[in-house]
Design a protein around this motif. Structure first.
Motif, PDB file in Angstrom:
ATOM      1  N   ASP A 159       0.829  -1.207   0.000  1.00 46.37           N
ATOM      2  CA  ASP A 159       0.000   0.000   0.000  1.00 46.37           C
ATOM      3  C   ASP A 159       0.859   1.251   0.000  1.00 46.37           C
ATOM      4  O   ASP A 159       0.564   2.226  -0.686  1.00 46.37           O
ATOM      5  N   ARG A 160       1.916   1.244   0.779  1.00 48.56           N
ATOM      6  CA  ARG A 160       2.788   2.424   0.849  1.00 48.56           C
ATOM      7  C   ARG A 160       3.514   2.656  -0.479  1.00 48.56           C
ATOM      8  O   ARG A 160       3.636   3.793  -0.935  1.00 48.56           O
ATOM      9  N   GLY A 206       0.990   3.987  -2.806  1.00 45.29           N
ATOM     10  CA  GLY A 206       0.731   5.376  -2.446  1.00 45.29           C
ATOM     11  C   GLY A 206       1.810   6.306  -2.957  1.00 45.29           C
ATOM     12  O   GLY A 206       1.524   7.407  -3.448  1.00 45.29           O
ATOM     13  N   MET A 240       1.371   6.641  -6.744  1.00 47.44           N
ATOM     14  CA  MET A 240       0.230   7.506  -7.057  1.00 47.44           C
ATOM     15  C   MET A 240       0.503   8.966  -6.692  1.00 47.44           C
ATOM     16  O   MET A 240       0.025   9.876  -7.364  1.00 47.44           O
ATOM     17  N   LEU A 241       1.307   9.201  -5.664  1.00 50.99           N
ATOM     18  CA  LEU A 241       1.694  10.568  -5.326  1.00 50.99           C
ATOM     19  C   LEU A 241       2.540  11.168  -6.443  1.00 50.99           C
ATOM     20  O   LEU A 241       2.346  12.332  -6.821  1.00 50.99           O
ATOM     21  N   LEU A 246      -6.003  13.350  -5.753  1.00 49.47           N
ATOM     22  CA  LEU A 246      -5.174  12.152  -5.852  1.00 49.47           C
ATOM     23  C   LEU A 246      -3.998  12.222  -4.893  1.00 49.47           C
ATOM     24  O   LEU A 246      -3.645  11.228  -4.248  1.00 49.47           O
ATOM     25  N   CYS A 291      -5.300  11.507  -1.329  1.00 46.84           N
ATOM     26  CA  CYS A 291      -5.593  10.079  -1.168  1.00 46.84           C
ATOM     27  C   CYS A 291      -4.305   9.259  -1.105  1.00 46.84           C
ATOM     28  O   CYS A 291      -4.212   8.306  -0.325  1.00 46.84           O
ATOM     29  N   SER A 292      -3.316   9.627  -1.895  1.00 45.61           N
ATOM     30  CA  SER A 292      -2.037   8.919  -1.884  1.00 45.61           C
ATOM     31  C   SER A 292      -1.330   9.088  -0.544  1.00 45.61           C
ATOM     32  O   SER A 292      -0.790   8.122   0.006  1.00 45.61           O
TER      33      SER A 292
END
Length: 148
Positions: A6-7, A10, A13-14, A50, A53-54
């Motif tokens: 997940d990290r 993330g 996506m960041l 986005l 959320c990231s």
């Protein structure tokens, strides 16, 4: 291991959010000068959402995210195809018709009856068209509904 995944997702996506926001800042200034709401406004908003959320996914990853069943992957594939077809049909069919088809298909795949799904798509298409065209003064294509 899922928290690590997940990290990493993330972080990826960041990076996408930052690149997307930067890309939105590169739109040319419209004829007549800069406006409060222009073609870059909506992409910038999406980039910020986005990024938020990231960051949340990086700071607070889900501890037990199980992979979905095979049917879910088929439904996700249908959603991706529907959105690609939506983008391709936006100009020729127009915003209202293509939005009706896209939202209707997505609602139908989520369990709504076809009538309710496509009625939701039609109402959504009309409301968003009116808001963008008359409220924000950002005209959307009419396509087949355009009167010559």
């Amino acid at each position: 291991m899922s928290r690590f995944n997940d990290r990493v997702f993330g972080l990826v996506m960041l990076a996408v959010a930052v690149a997307y926001y930067y890309g939105a800042t590169q739109f040319p200034v419209p004829f007549g000068g800069s406006e409060a709401v222009g073609p870059e406004t909506f992409p910038k908003i999406l980039g910020v959402v986005l990024a938020i959320c990231s960051l949340y996914m990086i700071v607070k990853p889900d501890a037990d995210n199980a992979w979905p069943a095979g049917r879910t992957f088929v439904e996700l594939g249908i959603a991706i195809v529907a959105l690609i077809v939506y983008a391709l049909l936006l100009e020729p069919l127009g915003f209202i018709i293509s939005t009706t088809l896209a939202i209707g298909t997505l609602c139908w795949r989520m369990g709504a009856t076809p009538l309710k799904a496509y009625l939701t798509g039609l109402i959504s298409g009309i409301v968003v068209f009116v808001l963008f065209t008359y409220g924000l003064e950002l005209p959307l294509p009419l396509g087949l509904l355009e009167l010559n």
